[in-house]
Every structure is written in structure tokens, then in C-alpha cells.
Design a protein around this motif. Structure first.
Motif, short mmCIF file in Angstrom:
data_model
loop_
_atom_site.label_atom_id
_atom_site.label_comp_id
_atom_site.label_asym_id
_atom_site.label_seq_id
_atom_site.Cartn_x
_atom_site.Cartn_y
_atom_site.Cartn_z
N GLU A 24 0.84 -1.19 0.00
CA GLU A 24 0.00 0.00 0.00
C GLU A 24 0.88 1.25 0.00
N LEU A 25 0.49 2.22 -0.80
CA LEU A 25 1.17 3.50 -0.88
C LEU A 25 0.24 4.54 -0.26
N ASN A 26 0.68 5.15 0.82
CA ASN A 26 -0.11 6.14 1.52
C ASN A 26 0.44 7.53 1.21
N MET A 27 -0.46 8.41 0.81
CA MET A 27 -0.06 9.76 0.43
C MET A 27 -0.87 10.76 1.25
N SER A 28 -0.19 11.60 1.99
CA SER A 28 -0.87 12.56 2.84
C SER A 28 -0.59 13.99 2.38
N SER A 29 -1.39 14.92 2.91
CA SER A 29 -1.24 16.33 2.56
C SER A 29 -1.09 16.50 1.05
N LEU A 30 -2.02 15.93 0.33
CA LEU A 30 -1.93 15.90 -1.13
C LEU A 30 -1.81 17.30 -1.72
N GLU A 31 -1.00 17.38 -2.77
CA GLU A 31 -0.80 18.62 -3.50
C GLU A 31 -1.24 18.42 -4.94
N LEU A 32 -1.50 19.52 -5.62
CA LEU A 32 -1.93 19.42 -7.02
C LEU A 32 -0.90 18.65 -7.85
N GLY A 33 0.36 18.83 -7.54
CA GLY A 33 1.43 18.18 -8.28
C GLY A 33 1.51 16.68 -8.08
N ASP A 34 0.74 16.17 -7.14
CA ASP A 34 0.73 14.72 -6.93
C ASP A 34 -0.18 14.01 -7.93
N SER A 35 -0.92 14.78 -8.69
CA SER A 35 -1.79 14.20 -9.71
C SER A 35 -0.93 13.45 -10.72
N ALA A 36 -1.16 12.17 -10.84
CA ALA A 36 -0.32 11.35 -11.71
C ALA A 36 -0.89 9.95 -11.77
N LEU A 37 -0.27 9.15 -12.63
CA LEU A 37 -0.56 7.72 -12.70
C LEU A 37 0.45 7.02 -11.80
N TYR A 38 -0.03 6.24 -10.86
CA TYR A 38 0.84 5.50 -9.96
C TYR A 38 0.70 4.02 -10.31
N PHE A 39 1.80 3.41 -10.64
CA PHE A 39 1.68 1.99 -10.88
C PHE A 39 2.75 1.21 -10.11
N CYS A 40 2.42 -0.01 -9.86
CA CYS A 40 3.36 -0.87 -9.17
C CYS A 40 3.74 -2.03 -10.08
N ALA A 41 4.81 -2.66 -9.72
CA ALA A 41 5.32 -3.78 -10.49
C ALA A 41 5.80 -4.84 -9.51
N SER A 42 5.87 -6.07 -9.99
CA SER A 42 6.35 -7.12 -9.11
C SER A 42 7.23 -8.11 -9.86
N ARG A 43 8.03 -8.84 -9.11
CA ARG A 43 8.81 -9.95 -9.67
C ARG A 43 9.13 -10.91 -8.53
N ARG A 44 9.56 -12.10 -8.92
CA ARG A 44 10.02 -13.08 -7.94
C ARG A 44 11.53 -13.11 -8.05
N ARG A 45 12.19 -12.77 -6.98
CA ARG A 45 13.64 -12.55 -7.01
C ARG A 45 14.42 -13.77 -7.48
#
Lengths: 113, 113
Positions: free
Chosen positions: B75-96
Motif C-alpha cells: 500500500e502507498l499512503n499519500m498525505s497532505s496531497l498537493e496538485l502536483g501529486d496528480s499522476a498515474l501510480y503503478f506498481c510492479a512485481s517480480r520473484r527474485r
């Protein structure tokens, strides 16, 4: 990961073969080369990966010369749906603790009718 | 095949509010990466986790925090949001141990108004 350099943009036409070259002069012995495709508002999608010589799958080919300091993604007979940004990533992942995967500036490919 | 699942797909928040994004990696993947991608920009690495421990930090603001849970979701927690935080957030995974390829989710669109 090794730093990569790609053309900022490329244009082509439907039915043509498109070749996108990525330079990675400081590639390390254990580094793999991976190409991703990204459409607007979507996450990057794996296209192809290689270590040396040539790799081919159902959507693309990857050519890697003997010195491995560059690689070329080849898209045969492109269509309008191939319009996207293409990223080249270089690095060692298998068994490694590689935890910071950095994107360079991708190549914005535009396909015209 | 199962892919990386992100939720929500779209989120609208007001300035100074808090937002939480969730990422469910591919089963048996133990490494998760978070990225932020502004309009017309290349993905920027934020943070990564391996086996529920933080592995590396990129350009993640202090207002943001993240964690990986026992079931490997993150989980990605974002507080005190600003206008500049507007974006696409994506995650990725792999098995080491077996994964030389990183797989990306479709992303979560955050709009701060």
C-alpha cells in the motif's frame, strides 16, 4: 542498472518494419536487456528480453551485437495499434537484490496510416 | 495468467487530503516496486520492497509512505496531497529467485483538485 539512450521519437507507416535502437555502453556482464511498451494511461507491458545475439517472439525481435553495447528492437509490419512509448531497460535481476529499476527516456513511436 | 492488480483505478482527492493505493503482486512474487508517472513524463521510481522489507527509495516525498504486508500486497499512503501529486501510480512485481522480468500493473490514476 546501466544507463540507456534511445531516440526520443520515431515515425513510421502501417505495414513497415520499425527498428528502435538503445545504447547501453556500460552494460555489465550479468545484465539482461528488456523492452517494454506503454500505451497512454496504462502500465508498461513486457515485450521481449535477451542477453546476446538474437531473440524472437510472436510480436518482436531483439538484436544484440557481440559487444552488447546496444540493442535493437524490431517490430515487423507495424499497425496503428503499435503507436506507444517503448522503453529499454538494462540490468541484472535474476537472483539479484536489484531494487531500484530506473526508466530512461523512452521512444515515442507514432504509426501513420 | 494472473497479473499485478491495483486499486482503485481512479481516485479524486482534494488538496491536503490523504489517499491510499493498493497493489496486489502476481502470486509468489516477493518484490514490489512503486512508480509515479506525470502526464507526458517517464515513470519515476518511488520505493521498493522485498520480503516485506523496504529495499530502496527513489524520489518519494516525505509525505508518502508505503509498506508491504505479510500476504505481499503493498500500500502507498499519500498525505497532505498537493496538485502536483496528480499522476498515474503503478506498481510492479517480480520473484527474485526466478524472475528476470518485472511485470507492471495497469496503474491508479490520482487526480488532486
Amino acid at each position: 542498472l546501466a544507463k540507456t539512450t534511445q531516440p526520443i521519437s520515431m515515425d513510421s507507416y502501417e505495414g513497415q518494419e520499425v527498428n528502435i535502437t538503445c545504447s547501453h555502453n556500460n552494460i555489465a556482464t550479468n545484465d539482461y536487456i528488456t523492452w517494454y511498451q506503454q500505451f497512454p494511461s496504462q502500465g508498461p507491458r513486457f515485450i521481449i528480453q535477451g542477453y546476446k545475439t538474437k531473440v524472437t517472439n510472436e510480436v518482436a525481435s531483439l538484436f544484440i551485437p557481440a559487444d552488447r553495447k546496444s540493442s535493437t528492437l524490431s517490430l515487423p509490419r507495424v499497425s496503428l495499434s503499435d503507436t506507444a512509448v517503448y522503453y529499454c531497460l538494462v540490468g541484472e535481476l535474476l537472483y539479484s537484490s536489484a531494487s531500484k529499476i530506473i526508466f530512461g527516456s523512452g521512444t515515442r513511436l507514432s504509426i501513420r496510416p | 495468467a494472473a497479473g499485478v492488480i491495483q486499486s482503485p483505478r481512479h481516485l479524486i482527492k482534494e488538496k491536503r487530503e490523504t489517499a491510499t493505493l493498493k497493489c496486489y503482486p502476481i502470486p509468489r512474487h516477493d518484490t514490489v516496486y512503486w512508480y509515479q508517472q506525470g502526464p507526458g513524463q517517464d515513470p519515476q521510481f518511488l520505493i521498493s520492497f522485498y520480503e516485506k522489507m523496504q529495499s530502496d527509495k527513489g524520489s518519494i516525498p516525505d509525505r508518502f509512505s508505503a509498506q508491504q504486508f505479510s500476504d505481499y500486497h503493498s500500500e502507498l499512503n499519500m498525505s497532505s496531497l498537493e496538485l502536483g501529486d496528480s499522476a498515474l501510480y503503478f506498481c510492479a512485481s517480480r520473484r527474485r529467485e526466478t524472475g528476470n522480468t518485472i511485470y507492471f500493473g495497469e496503474g491508479s490514476w490520482l487526480t488532486v483538485v
